[in-house]
Structures are given as structure tokens and as C-alpha cells.
Design an enzyme around this catalytic site. Structure first.
Site, PDB file in Angstrom:
ATOM      1  N   GLY A 178      13.186 -11.122  15.508  1.00  0.00           N
ATOM      2  CA  GLY A 178      14.085 -10.382  16.386  1.00  0.00           C
ATOM      3  C   GLY A 178      14.443 -11.158  17.658  1.00  0.00           C
ATOM      4  O   GLY A 178      15.603 -11.194  18.073  1.00  0.00           O
ATOM      5  N   ALA A 179      13.429 -11.794  18.258  1.00  0.00           N
ATOM      6  CA  ALA A 179      13.673 -12.520  19.509  1.00  0.00           C
ATOM      7  C   ALA A 179      14.601 -13.708  19.254  1.00  0.00           C
ATOM      8  O   ALA A 179      15.534 -13.968  20.018  1.00  0.00           O
ATOM      9  CB  ALA A 179      12.352 -13.001  20.086  1.00  0.00           C
ATOM     10  N   ASN A 194      16.587  -3.371  24.333  1.00  0.00           N
ATOM     11  CA  ASN A 194      15.321  -3.355  25.081  1.00  0.00           C
ATOM     12  C   ASN A 194      15.376  -2.468  26.319  1.00  0.00           C
ATOM     13  O   ASN A 194      14.390  -2.362  27.045  1.00  0.00           O
ATOM     14  CB  ASN A 194      14.877  -4.781  25.458  1.00  0.00           C
ATOM     15  CG  ASN A 194      15.645  -5.304  26.655  1.00  0.00           C
ATOM     16  OD1 ASN A 194      16.817  -4.972  26.838  1.00  0.00           O
ATOM     17  ND2 ASN A 194      14.990  -6.096  27.481  1.00  0.00           N
ATOM     18  N   ASN A 206      12.423 -22.297  10.497  1.00  0.00           N
ATOM     19  CA  ASN A 206      11.507 -21.177  10.264  1.00  0.00           C
ATOM     20  C   ASN A 206      10.641 -21.429   9.040  1.00  0.00           C
ATOM     21  O   ASN A 206      10.998 -22.184   8.146  1.00  0.00           O
ATOM     22  CB  ASN A 206      12.292 -19.881  10.078  1.00  0.00           C
ATOM     23  CG  ASN A 206      11.417 -18.663  10.280  1.00  0.00           C
ATOM     24  OD1 ASN A 206      10.593 -18.630  11.205  1.00  0.00           O
ATOM     25  ND2 ASN A 206      11.548 -17.661   9.419  1.00  0.00           N
ATOM     26  N   SER A 246       1.423  -4.498  28.909  1.00  0.00           N
ATOM     27  CA  SER A 246       2.736  -4.851  29.466  1.00  0.00           C
ATOM     28  C   SER A 246       2.698  -5.144  30.966  1.00  0.00           C
ATOM     29  O   SER A 246       2.033  -4.453  31.733  1.00  0.00           O
ATOM     30  CB  SER A 246       3.719  -3.703  29.211  1.00  0.00           C
ATOM     31  OG  SER A 246       4.911  -3.942  29.928  1.00  0.00           O
ATOM     32  N   LYS A 264      12.577  -1.740  19.130  1.00  0.00           N
ATOM     33  CA  LYS A 264      13.878  -2.204  19.623  1.00  0.00           C
ATOM     34  C   LYS A 264      15.044  -1.892  18.685  1.00  0.00           C
ATOM     35  O   LYS A 264      16.187  -1.873  19.116  1.00  0.00           O
ATOM     36  CB  LYS A 264      13.826  -3.713  19.902  1.00  0.00           C
ATOM     37  CG  LYS A 264      12.969  -4.062  21.110  1.00  0.00           C
ATOM     38  CD  LYS A 264      13.050  -5.532  21.432  1.00  0.00           C
ATOM     39  CE  LYS A 264      12.133  -5.852  22.607  1.00  0.00           C
ATOM     40  NZ  LYS A 264      12.293  -7.224  23.073  1.00  0.00           N
TER      41      LYS A 264
HETATM   42  P1  ATR Z   1       9.838 -11.150  17.174  1.00  0.00           P
HETATM   43  O1  ATR Z   1      10.663  -9.897  17.157  1.00  0.00           O
HETATM   44  O2  ATR Z   1       8.878 -11.225  18.321  1.00  0.00           O
HETATM   45  O3  ATR Z   1      10.655 -12.380  17.063  1.00  0.00           O
HETATM   46  P2  ATR Z   1       9.137 -11.131  14.355  1.00  0.00           P
HETATM   47  O4  ATR Z   1      10.476 -10.545  14.026  1.00  0.00           O
HETATM   48  O5  ATR Z   1       7.937 -10.580  13.686  1.00  0.00           O
HETATM   49  O6  ATR Z   1       8.840 -11.047  15.912  1.00  0.00           O
HETATM   50  O7  ATR Z   1       9.222 -12.726  14.071  1.00  0.00           O
HETATM   51  C1  ATR Z   1       8.109 -13.531  14.142  1.00  0.00           C
HETATM   52  C2  ATR Z   1       8.517 -14.983  13.964  1.00  0.00           C
HETATM   53  O8  ATR Z   1       7.332 -15.771  14.104  1.00  0.00           O
HETATM   54  C3  ATR Z   1       9.070 -15.307  12.594  1.00  0.00           C
HETATM   55  O9  ATR Z   1       9.976 -16.366  12.696  1.00  0.00           O
HETATM   56  C4  ATR Z   1       7.814 -15.744  11.840  1.00  0.00           C
HETATM   57  O10 ATR Z   1       8.056 -16.589  10.744  1.00  0.00           O
HETATM   58  P3  ATR Z   1       8.369 -15.946   9.268  1.00  0.00           P
HETATM   59  O11 ATR Z   1       9.777 -15.469   9.315  1.00  0.00           O
HETATM   60  O12 ATR Z   1       8.151 -17.067   8.347  1.00  0.00           O
HETATM   61  O13 ATR Z   1       7.372 -14.842   9.094  1.00  0.00           O
HETATM   62  C5  ATR Z   1       7.139 -16.535  12.922  1.00  0.00           C
HETATM   63  N1  ATR Z   1       5.721 -16.729  12.665  1.00  0.00           N
HETATM   64  C6  ATR Z   1       4.734 -15.819  12.809  1.00  0.00           C
HETATM   65  N2  ATR Z   1       3.541 -16.364  12.491  1.00  0.00           N
HETATM   66  C7  ATR Z   1       3.788 -17.656  12.138  1.00  0.00           C
HETATM   67  C8  ATR Z   1       2.978 -18.752  11.742  1.00  0.00           C
HETATM   68  N3  ATR Z   1       1.646 -18.618  11.614  1.00  0.00           N
HETATM   69  N4  ATR Z   1       3.576 -19.942  11.494  1.00  0.00           N
HETATM   70  C9  ATR Z   1       4.897 -20.086  11.614  1.00  0.00           C
HETATM   71  N5  ATR Z   1       5.721 -19.086  11.995  1.00  0.00           N
HETATM   72  C10 ATR Z   1       5.182 -17.885  12.247  1.00  0.00           C
END
Ligand code: ATR
Length: 480
Positions: free
Chosen positions: A345-346, A303, A365, A233, A282
Site C-alpha cells: 500500500g505504501a 489516511n 519486489n 503510534s 486505509k
Molecule cells: P504497506 O501497506 O505498509 O506497504 P503491505 O501492503 O503489506 O504493507 O506491503 C508490504 C511490502 O513489504 C510488500 O512489498 C512485501 O513484499 P511481497 O509483496 O513480496 O509480500 C514486502 N515485504 C514484507 N516482508 C518482506 C521480506 N521479508 N522480504 C522482502 N519483502 C518483504
């Protein structure tokens, strides 16, 4: 005191290591087990080669050291080394009355009685410490917390053993906070390194300059960040530099946490004033909060936690941190519609922020149902990520919120082959690397770029305000 561990092959190298780090340290520990064989025989000369107190240590393999010679040979070398003017000698708990001990006592060299455990924090740690100190020696425990509950046990040492001269160290990633907050554990010193000798060690410069660990006193307010992982971090640098610049008696520490409940117990125990929260906590923190802001309620994630009278309050600075860098473009009408890539989440926080300011949003997505869930809550459109090109030339803003392109997978782009018109504003919330593959392609097309580090800086400044009541000092290099 800050003690530099010297894991060098020659006395000259060890002395030059002290010289390089001199301004950050108060004493040093000469590790005989790292010295070459012939150097070990000269060890008695070392204290005269440096201008600070020296601890003599010859660590056995079973205690995490490198000494593999016979116990007789080890003691004989230590005995010989004690001809020198060492200030302390480290003797392990199980070494019974020895000639080394007698020589140390007769020369007025303080004995550090040490206990190592690379597996755990022993259940009977308080009584073990008490016994180590029995003969008026300095008791030392270097143990390995395996959960945050174990960390809390180490912080209770001071209350249980007030007045006992001791050194208390938690090794490994869970233990990092015990090294930084050593004074709160009642530990007379913390060990730092030039190069990492033990897991979790911190460099001398970082301990002294970034953390100012030796300045901590009873009135120092403790802040920090909880996460898992958390050691990468950037927040400790940002906040600690801010505190220093405004002369605020506070320290900000990374806490590797495995469960939020034991952290809240810790936060009460050390009377923390606030902390940052990162992945994956979070949402978990919500049930411990007595008060939350409208943003936290709506987004369902928090956060930043601050202490208010009688309870903890949760706020979400990610929301404002995200929107601030593009606020003027929203206000001027330059940004009317946006494509948000990702539905985690973000993305949730970002979609809500954009919708709050009247921006029309389409969420793309990989997993369509997750996009649909956020879209329904925020009244916007959604689509499959493969259909990205359908929106080419039709959106003012593209926000990338997935982990695709994050270090070390820097060659990835979640919308590979997207045809940028060059008029889009492209915002990637990944901050490592600063220039992601997506941003590089957008830049080639002439787009305006926004970086994850901007969001990180803005949300950090807002946290700083929530923690201290002061603006983040504008003249400080936040490290971002
Ligand atoms: P955060 O809280 O950081 O947003 P998260 O809730 O785990 O983390 O969300 C990750 C996001 O990245 C999701 O939209 C995920 O897509 P899925 O909902 O289909 O899982 C996306 N993501 C992660 N790896 C990916 C990949 N290789 N290709 C496309 N999208 C991906």
C-alpha cells in the site's frame, strides 16, 4: 479527577510515589493488597502522610487484586484501616452489609460500589450500574471491552445514567480511549499508574500533560487515530502538543478498532471532527466517505478523515508527506529516476507521487506480480528484488517501503549487498529505528539520507492543518 493507583509494598514508598506524581493527580488509591503484611496493619496512618484525598481498596484475586487471605481477615484489616481519614472506600458489589460499610457510613467516608469483569462488558451493564448506585453510593464498573462495539456501549453510559455518580473504566487495549475520555463517559475519575497495575493504564504524567484529559469539556473536539495495532503510534503526541500550543480545545486519542463500521457509529455519537487512519484500515474506510480527493481516488487508500457538512471526507497526506522532504531535489532535476523497493500500500502511494512529478520509476519486489500491478497503473518498470544490483549507479533515488528492517528486526535489509555509488539519495520510510540497516550502509557509501520520521512529521502536520485549519506550530517539539 485523575487518581493515582498506589501498588507499593510500604506506606513510605506509596507516599513518595504520590510526591513524585503530585502535580499530575487529584487523588490516590491505596491498594492494601500490594502492601506487605505488616504495612497493611498500619494503613490507617496513610491519609495523614499525603495531602490529597485517598481511596482505600483491598482487592481480591478474583477481581484482579492480590489479596489471598480469608474474607474475614480482609474485612477486619479494612475495618482497622478505616480508623484513618480516608475519603473513599471501595467495596465490591457482592459484599453484603458489612461492618466495614457501617463504619464507613458512620464516619462519612464515601462508598465506591465496584463491579469487575475481566472477560467482557456485561450485557446488563446499565442496570447493574443503576443498582450499584442505589444507596447513594458511587457506582464503579471496571469491565473489559472485547470489540469496539463494547467501547461504544461504555460511551453510552452517560446518556443512560445521567446524574448518577459513577466511575466507568474499560480495561485492556480497547479500553484505553475510555480512560483518556473518561469525562465523556460521565466518569468522575480516571485511574493512572506509576508502573502499569492494570492492562491499558496510562502514566499520571502522560494523562495530565500529553492528553490533558482533565481539561475535556462538552465543547472539546475529539480527534484520534484508528488502527490495529495502534498503541505504538506517535501521532497522539504530535497532535496533542500542537493543540495545546495553539490553545485549541481538542484532544487526540488512540483507538484500537476491530471494525470500521462500529467506529463510524462512535464517531457520529461523540461528534468527532476528524481522525487519522493507519494499518489495516486505509482501504476499509473508503466505503464510508461521501467525498474523496483525487489522491485518495488514484491511490485507493485514505489516511485522514475529516467531517465536512453532511458527510465524511477522505484525504491522503501520506502522499505529500512523502514527497515534501525531496521536493527541492525533484524540482532542481537532481532526482530524475528512482528505484522503489516494495509493492504494498505504501509503495503504491509513493510510486504515484513520484510519477506525478515526472520521476521515472522502477519497482522491485519479492512478489513480482504485485510490482507489475502497480507498474501497470503508473506506467513504470518493475523487476525482482534479487536483481537490485542491476540498477547500481543508475538511479538518483532509492526508496525503501517494505517492512524489512523495522523494529525489532533491525538487522535486516531488503537489498542486502547493494552496491551504492554514493551519489544516490536514499529514503527509508521506516521510522523505528530512525537509522535502518539499509540507511547505515548507504551512509557508509556517502549517500544523502532521508528518514521515515521526516515523512511522518510532514504527513502529521498536514493532518493537523486539515483538522484545525491552522498550520502546525513551528515552535513545538512534535516528539518526532
Ligand atoms: P504497506 O501497506 O505498509 O506497504 P503491505 O501492503 O503489506 O504493507 O506491503 C508490504 C511490502 O513489504 C510488500 O512489498 C512485501 O513484499 P511481497 O509483496 O513480496 O509480500 C514486502 N515485504 C514484507 N516482508 C518482506 C521480506 N521479508 N522480504 C522482502 N519483502 C518483504
Amino acid at each position: 479527577m485523575i487518581c493515582l493507583t498506589l501498588a507499593e509494598r510500604t506506606l513510605e514508598d506509596a507516599a513518595s510515589c504520590v510526591k513524585k506524581n503530585r502535580e499530575y493527580i487529584d487523588l490516590c488509591e491505596l491498594r492494601l493488597d500490594y502492601l506487605d503484611d505488616k504495612e497493611q496493619k498500619r494503613a490507617s496512618l496513610f491519609p495523614q502522610m499525603v495531602d490529597l484525598p485517598v481511596i482505600l481498596t483491598f482487592r481480591r484475586i478474583q477481581d484482579g487484586g492480590k489479596c489471598s487471605i480469608s474474607e474475614k481477615g480482609r474485612r477486619s484489616l479494612m475495618f482497622q484501616a478505616l480508623d484513618g481519614s480516608f475519603s473513599y472506600v471501595d467495596i465490591e458489589e457482592d459484599v453484603k452489609r458489612s461492618e466495614v460499610e457501617e463504619k464507613a457510613r458512620s464516619k462519612g467516608i464515601r462508598i465506591i460500589r465496584s463491579l469487575h469483569d475481566f472477560e467482557r462488558v456485561p450485557e446488563d451493564i446499565f442496570s447493574r450500574l443503576y443498582h450499584l448506585a442505589e444507596k447513594g453510593d458511587i457506582a464503579k464498573v471496571a469491565v473489559t471491552p472485547r470489540s469496539f462495539q463494547d467501547v461504544l456501549t461504555l460511551f453510552r453510559v452517560e446518556e443512560e445514567l445521567k446524574g448518577v455518580e459513577k466511575i466507568v473504566i474499560g480495561m485492556g487495549d480497547y479500553g484505553v480511549c475510555t480512560r483518556i475520555l473518561y469525562k465523556r463517559l460521565g466518569s468522575m475519575l480516571t485511574f493512572v499508574s506509576a508502573n502499569e497495575v492494570a492492562p491499558g493504564q496510562i502514566s499520571a504524567e502522560k494523562m495530565k500533560i500529553e492528553y490533558r484529559a482533565d481539561q475535556v469539556n462538552e465543547r472539546t473536539a475529539i480527534y484520534g487515530i484508528i488502527g490495529n495495532p495502534v498503541m505504538h503510534s506517535a501521532s497522539p503526541v504530535l497532535h496533542n502538543r500542537g493543540f495545546k500550543a495553539i490553545n485549541f480545545n481538542a484532544i487526540y486519542v488512540p483507538f484500537l478498532v476491530d471494525n470500521v463500521r462500529s467506529f463510524f457509529m462512535f464517531a457520529e455519537y461523540v461528534k468527532m471532527r476528524g481522525f487519522s487512519v493507519t494499518v489495516p484500515f486505509k482501504v476499509d474506510v473508503l466505503s464510508y466517505l461521501g467525498n474523496i480527493t483525487r489522491e485518495v481516488k488514484q491511490i485507493g487508500s485514505c489516511n485522514t478523515v475529516v467531517r465536512v457538512p453532511g458527510m465524511w471526507k477522505g484525504i491522503n497526506t501520506d502522499y505529500y508527506g512523502f514527497i515534501k522532504p525531496i521536493m527541492t531535489d525533484i524540482d532542481s532535476g537532481r532526482i530524475k529516476n528512482a528505484l522503489v523497493i516494495g509493492a504494498g500500500g505504501a509503495s503504491h502511494a509513493i510510486v504515484w507521487a513520484l510519477r506525478n512529478y515526472g520521476v521515472k520509476v522502477t519497482i522491485l519486489n519479492r512478489t513480482l506480480s504485485r510490482a507489475e500491478d502497480i507498474a501497470r497503473l503508473n506506467v513504470c518498470d518493475f523487476d525482482r528484488i534479487e536483481n537490485a544490483n542491476k540498477y547500481s549507479g543508475k538511479v538518483d533515488l532509492i526508496v525503501q517501503t517494505t517492512s524489512v528492517g523495522l523494529f525489532p528486526d533491525v538487522d535486516q535489509n531488503p537489498i542486502e549487498g547493494f552496491r551504492f555509488s554514493g551519489k544516490e539519495i536514499v529514503y527509508d520510510i521506516i521510522y523505528k529505528p530512525r537509522m535502518t540497516k539499509l540507511l547505515k550502509e548507504a551512509q557508509k557509501a556517502g549517500c544523502i539520507l532521508h528518514y521515515g520520521s521526516e515523512m511522518l512529521l510532514e504527513q502529521g502536520k498536514l493532518q493537523f492543518e486539515a483538522f484545525t485549519g491552522y498550520h502546525y506550530p513551528h515552535w513545538v517539539d512534535s516528539g518526532l
